[in-house]
Motif scaffolding. Structure first.
Motif, PDB file in Angstrom:
ATOM      1  N   THR A 317      -5.669   8.526  -2.746  1.00 45.97           N
ATOM      2  CA  THR A 317      -4.374   8.194  -3.353  1.00 45.97           C
ATOM      3  C   THR A 317      -3.281   8.117  -2.291  1.00 45.97           C
ATOM      4  N   GLY A 318      -3.272   9.073  -1.372  1.00 47.09           N
ATOM      5  CA  GLY A 318      -2.283   9.072  -0.304  1.00 47.09           C
ATOM      6  C   GLY A 318      -2.429   7.876   0.617  1.00 47.09           C
ATOM      7  N   LEU A 319      -3.677   7.515   0.911  1.00 43.38           N
ATOM      8  CA  LEU A 319      -3.931   6.371   1.778  1.00 43.38           C
ATOM      9  C   LEU A 319      -3.481   5.074   1.103  1.00 43.38           C
ATOM     10  N   LEU A 320      -3.718   4.977  -0.197  1.00 45.41           N
ATOM     11  CA  LEU A 320      -3.285   3.787  -0.932  1.00 45.41           C
ATOM     12  C   LEU A 320      -1.768   3.640  -0.881  1.00 45.41           C
ATOM     13  N   ARG A 321      -1.049   4.742  -0.970  1.00 41.37           N
ATOM     14  CA  ARG A 321       0.414   4.694  -0.919  1.00 41.37           C
ATOM     15  C   ARG A 321       0.895   4.195   0.432  1.00 41.37           C
ATOM     16  N   VAL A 322       0.228   4.648   1.496  1.00 37.22           N
ATOM     17  CA  VAL A 322       0.606   4.183   2.835  1.00 37.22           C
ATOM     18  C   VAL A 322       0.396   2.684   2.952  1.00 37.22           C
ATOM     19  N   LEU A 323      -0.750   2.198   2.448  1.00 34.32           N
ATOM     20  CA  LEU A 323      -1.055   0.779   2.554  1.00 34.32           C
ATOM     21  C   LEU A 323      -0.121  -0.077   1.700  1.00 34.32           C
ATOM     22  N   GLN A 324       0.269   0.444   0.539  1.00 35.19           N
ATOM     23  CA  GLN A 324       1.119  -0.326  -0.368  1.00 35.19           C
ATOM     24  C   GLN A 324       2.597  -0.249   0.001  1.00 35.19           C
ATOM     25  N   GLU A 325       3.058   0.952   0.300  1.00 36.93           N
ATOM     26  CA  GLU A 325       4.491   1.181   0.476  1.00 36.93           C
ATOM     27  C   GLU A 325       4.903   1.453   1.925  1.00 36.93           C
ATOM     28  N   GLY A 326       3.935   1.780   2.779  1.00 39.08           N
ATOM     29  CA  GLY A 326       4.290   2.127   4.153  1.00 39.08           C
ATOM     30  C   GLY A 326       4.996   3.462   4.242  1.00 39.08           C
ATOM     31  N   GLU A 327       4.675   4.392   3.344  1.00 36.59           N
ATOM     32  CA  GLU A 327       5.324   5.707   3.355  1.00 36.59           C
ATOM     33  C   GLU A 327       4.355   6.780   2.872  1.00 36.59           C
ATOM     34  N   MET A 328       4.720   8.043   3.173  1.00 37.25           N
ATOM     35  CA  MET A 328       3.862   9.170   2.803  1.00 37.25           C
ATOM     36  C   MET A 328       4.713  10.436   2.775  1.00 37.25           C
ATOM     37  N   GLU A 329       4.087  11.518   2.333  1.00 35.87           N
ATOM     38  CA  GLU A 329       4.702  12.847   2.381  1.00 35.87           C
ATOM     39  C   GLU A 329       3.698  13.828   2.955  1.00 35.87           C
ATOM     40  N   ARG A 330       4.204  14.777   3.751  1.00 33.50           N
ATOM     41  CA  ARG A 330       3.324  15.844   4.228  1.00 33.50           C
ATOM     42  C   ARG A 330       2.932  16.740   3.057  1.00 33.50           C
ATOM     43  N   VAL A 331       1.814  17.418   3.193  1.00 37.24           N
ATOM     44  CA  VAL A 331       1.395  18.372   2.167  1.00 37.24           C
ATOM     45  C   VAL A 331       2.454  19.471   2.060  1.00 37.24           C
ATOM     46  N   GLY A 332       2.945  19.705   0.858  1.00 33.87           N
ATOM     47  CA  GLY A 332       3.984  20.703   0.640  1.00 33.87           C
ATOM     48  C   GLY A 332       5.369  20.196   0.979  1.00 33.87           C
ATOM     49  N   GLY A 333       5.493  18.941   1.333  1.00 32.16           N
ATOM     50  CA  GLY A 333       6.786  18.388   1.711  1.00 32.16           C
ATOM     51  C   GLY A 333       7.519  17.770   0.532  1.00 32.16           C
ATOM     52  N   LYS A 334       8.822  17.573   0.695  1.00 33.15           N
ATOM     53  CA  LYS A 334       9.656  16.978  -0.343  1.00 33.15           C
ATOM     54  C   LYS A 334      10.357  15.710   0.137  1.00 33.15           C
ATOM     55  N   HIS A 335      10.114  15.345   1.386  1.00 33.57           N
ATOM     56  CA  HIS A 335      10.783  14.188   1.955  1.00 33.57           C
ATOM     57  C   HIS A 335       9.761  13.078   2.237  1.00 33.57           C
ATOM     58  N   THR A 336      10.164  11.866   1.908  1.00 32.10           N
ATOM     59  CA  THR A 336       9.313  10.707   2.158  1.00 32.10           C
ATOM     60  C   THR A 336       9.494  10.240   3.603  1.00 32.10           C
ATOM     61  N   LEU A 337       8.384  10.002   4.261  1.00 27.64           N
ATOM     62  CA  LEU A 337       8.397   9.558   5.657  1.00 27.64           C
ATOM     63  C   LEU A 337       7.881   8.128   5.737  1.00 27.64           C
ATOM     64  N   SER A 338       8.568   7.285   6.500  1.00 28.62           N
ATOM     65  CA  SER A 338       8.105   5.914   6.719  1.00 28.62           C
ATOM     66  C   SER A 338       6.982   5.910   7.755  1.00 28.62           C
ATOM     67  N   VAL A 339       6.019   5.028   7.548  1.00 27.01           N
ATOM     68  CA  VAL A 339       4.847   4.978   8.422  1.00 27.01           C
ATOM     69  C   VAL A 339       4.629   3.543   8.900  1.00 27.01           C
ATOM     70  N   ASP A 340       4.504   3.381  10.196  1.00 25.18           N
ATOM     71  CA  ASP A 340       4.169   2.073  10.766  1.00 25.18           C
ATOM     72  C   ASP A 340       2.857   2.221  11.537  1.00 25.18           C
ATOM     73  N   VAL A 341       1.767   2.106  10.816  1.00 23.87           N
ATOM     74  CA  VAL A 341       0.434   2.294  11.398  1.00 23.87           C
ATOM     75  C   VAL A 341      -0.493   1.210  10.850  1.00 23.87           C
ATOM     76  N   ARG A 342      -1.260   0.622  11.735  1.00 26.76           N
ATOM     77  CA  ARG A 342      -2.290  -0.319  11.280  1.00 26.76           C
ATOM     78  C   ARG A 342      -3.561   0.460  10.966  1.00 26.76           C
ATOM     79  N   ILE A 343      -4.147   0.180   9.826  1.00 29.54           N
ATOM     80  CA  ILE A 343      -5.352   0.874   9.398  1.00 29.54           C
ATOM     81  C   ILE A 343      -6.574   0.003   9.672  1.00 29.54           C
ATOM     82  N   ILE A 344      -7.546   0.584  10.366  1.00 27.21           N
ATOM     83  CA  ILE A 344      -8.880  -0.009  10.484  1.00 27.21           C
ATOM     84  C   ILE A 344      -9.851   1.019   9.932  1.00 27.21           C
ATOM     85  N   ALA A 345     -10.546   0.670   8.876  1.00 26.67           N
ATOM     86  CA  ALA A 345     -11.485   1.590   8.240  1.00 26.67           C
ATOM     87  C   ALA A 345     -12.907   1.125   8.516  1.00 26.67           C
TER      88      ALA A 345
END
Length: 517
Positions: A317-345
């Motif tokens: 679920t967290g990975l899908l959010r990064v791919l869709q929105e380019g953002e994530m939250e740390r575990v236990g965090g309350k702030h959304t962080l922007s992510v600029d990472v290319r994913i190769i699976a």
């Protein structure tokens, strides 16, 4: 050479043996020396054969298809083959063969087929402008016969495996591939050595791509790397999926930024979210400070997720959010962080099946599967084997100081015959184990793990060949024991000639003297 064989030496046998040893000597040089020498000799010889044919039949202009077919069939059959025309359809000429001019020893050196390819291809290219020679079946690979297709139209030949030949006035795809390979290697070295502290004792990654299958992978890398597309790499265990991921990264605009590779299958499910996305202080027991996860450490660069199929539902679920929105939250965090990472699976399993079984999110699969790169198993890359062997021997020399520079012809034959279920990784481990106990500078014994069976049979011919070889060796050993090393009786029991038995003894490294007395 033993006394039973010496009396049977003939000019043909002498030349066959000479060619085999020349092939093996060239093979030890590595760096494409063997294949380039074969192609150079075969093209020159083919030009001479063509001129001889022209002189005899008074051919001055470019050969038509009928004359070309007459030339190549007559050439091969006059030196001991049994070639015949199978079909002529549109721009493809197909010939078949049931007897190899090079004799039984060809099974150890399928590169000899390159001579046929270069002769056929060179003559066709000179007369038609272009040729691609596809060897569908070959006696050298235990197919029971040869089937060779000569494609003379570049558009119709696109996507088909095989070696390409062009007249001098035509663009040379081979040179283009060599240039691409060199460029990828250079980019990968630059990325690798940009962080000397991290890689000081590790050799720079090298891609061996002499086979058409791997060259096709590199062509796809060139296309997809400059884009922002997410890439899903599939292939069996040990084929080099991370190596291709590094190539994609190195060829992209992110090449100067971090490349972070993780194996999702090695991280406990309870820790995978924290490992990927990080955690805040106090998020759980033991979280005494803020932890940056792999996504934050790969910022601006590339994150390679191997065995992505093992991710927990929450991590998916967290990975899908990064791919869709380019953002994530740390575990236990309350702030959304922007992510600029290319994913190769990557995965060595069919993710589609996991989706059907409800083990992997369908929407995540579609997000990952934007571009699919499939890495062929080693059994489908026979042209890569001698080059991989030389590369591994060099690395083992640097690692252990063992001065093993070459492998014997018999060992190379066994390497080619084995199906390599663990692919390149298994080849590396096998050579390392064998080199450690080698006392000379030539490896004459290969310590294969015969008990290891493939997880999935992907190449029927290779698997069949290996199974038959093991059965033949076992029967031969039992026959030697039963007849106390008497070669004539063993030959009669196996319905073979004594000379053939001696050849098999050499092939399987059996000594008849040990069974006598």
């Amino acid at each position: 050479m033993n006394e039973h064989d010496f009396s049977q030496i003939s000019p043909v046998f002498f030349l066959q043996t000479f060619i085999m040893e020349l092939m093996h000597a060239c093979e030890q040089e590595g760096d494409g020396y063997c294949e380039s020498l074969i192609e150079r000799i075969a093209k020159s010889a083919g030009q001479y054969f063509e001129q001889t044919y022209r002189d005899e039949y008074g051919k001055q202009l470019e050969l038509d298809r009928e004359s070309y077919i007459d030339l190549i069939l007559g050439l091969k059959n006059r030196i001991g083959g049994n070639f015949s025309l199978a079909s002529v359809e549109n721009s493809t000429i197909t010939v078949v063969n049931s007897r190899c001019p090079f004799g039984d020893g060809v099974s150890n050196f399928p590169e000899l087929c390159r001579m046929t390819s270069s002769v056929f291809g060179g003559i066709a290219a000179r007369n038609f402008g272009y040729a691609k020679v596809e060897i569908k079946k070959s006696i050298a690979r235990q197919h029971g016969g040869c089937e060779v297709c000569i494609h003379t139209d570049c558009n119709a030949a696109e996507g088909k495996p095989g070696l390409e030949y062009r007249r001098q006035d035509q663009p040379d795809a081979k040179k283009e591939m060599l240039a691409l390979h060199s460029l990828i290697e250079e980019r990968m070295r630059n990325v690798w050595w940009s962080k000397p502290k991290q890689h000081a004792v590790k050799p720079a990654p090298v891609i061996i791509a002499k086979s058409p299958a791997m060259q096709k992978v590199l062509q796809h890398v060139e296309v997809v790397a400059p884009t922002r597309a997410t890439v899903l790499i599939s292939g069996e265990t040990g084929v080099g999926k991370e190596l291709i991921a590094r190539a994609v990264h190195a060829m992209s605009e992110r090449g100067h930024k971090p490349f972070i590779a993780i194996n999702c299958g090695t991280i406990p499910e309870s820790l995978i979210e924290s490992a990927l996305f990080g955690h805040e202080k106090g998020a759980f027991t033991g979280a005494v400070e803020v932890h940056q996860g792999f996504f934050e450490r790969a910022e601006g660069g590339t994150l390679f997720l191997d065995e992505v199929d093992t991710l927990s539902p929450a991590a998916q679920t967290g990975l899908l959010r990064v791919l869709q929105e380019g953002e994530m939250e740390r575990v236990g965090g309350k702030h959304t962080l922007s992510v600029d990472v290319r994913i190769i699976a990557a995965s060595n399993r069919q993710l589609e099946q996991h989706v059907e079984q409800g083990l992997f999110r369908k929407d995540l699969f579609y997000r990952l599967n934007v571009v699919r790169l499939w890495i062929p198993p080693l059994a489908q890359r026979p042209e890569d084997l001698p080059h991989l062997v030389q590369l591994i021997l060099k690395r083992l020399h640097d690692k252990y100081g063992k001065n093993v520079e070459t492998v014997s012809r018999d060992v190379m034959g066994r390497i080619r015959a084995y199906h390599w279920p663990g692919n390149v990784r298994e080849l590396e481990n096998t050579l390392e184990r064998s080199v450690l106990f080698c006392k000379g500078n030539e490896l004459i014994h290969l310590d294969l793990d015969r008990k290891h069976q493939p997880d999935a049979v992907t190449d029927w011919n290779a698997f069949k060949q290996q199974t038959l070889a093991e059965a033949e060796r076992s029967f031969l050993s039992q026959a030697l024991q039963t007849y106390k090393g008497d070669i004539k009786q063993v030959a009669a029991a196996m319905e073979l000639t004594p000379r053939a038995i001696y050849g098999k003894l050499k092939k399987y490294q059996l000594d008849a003297r040990k069974y006598r007395g």
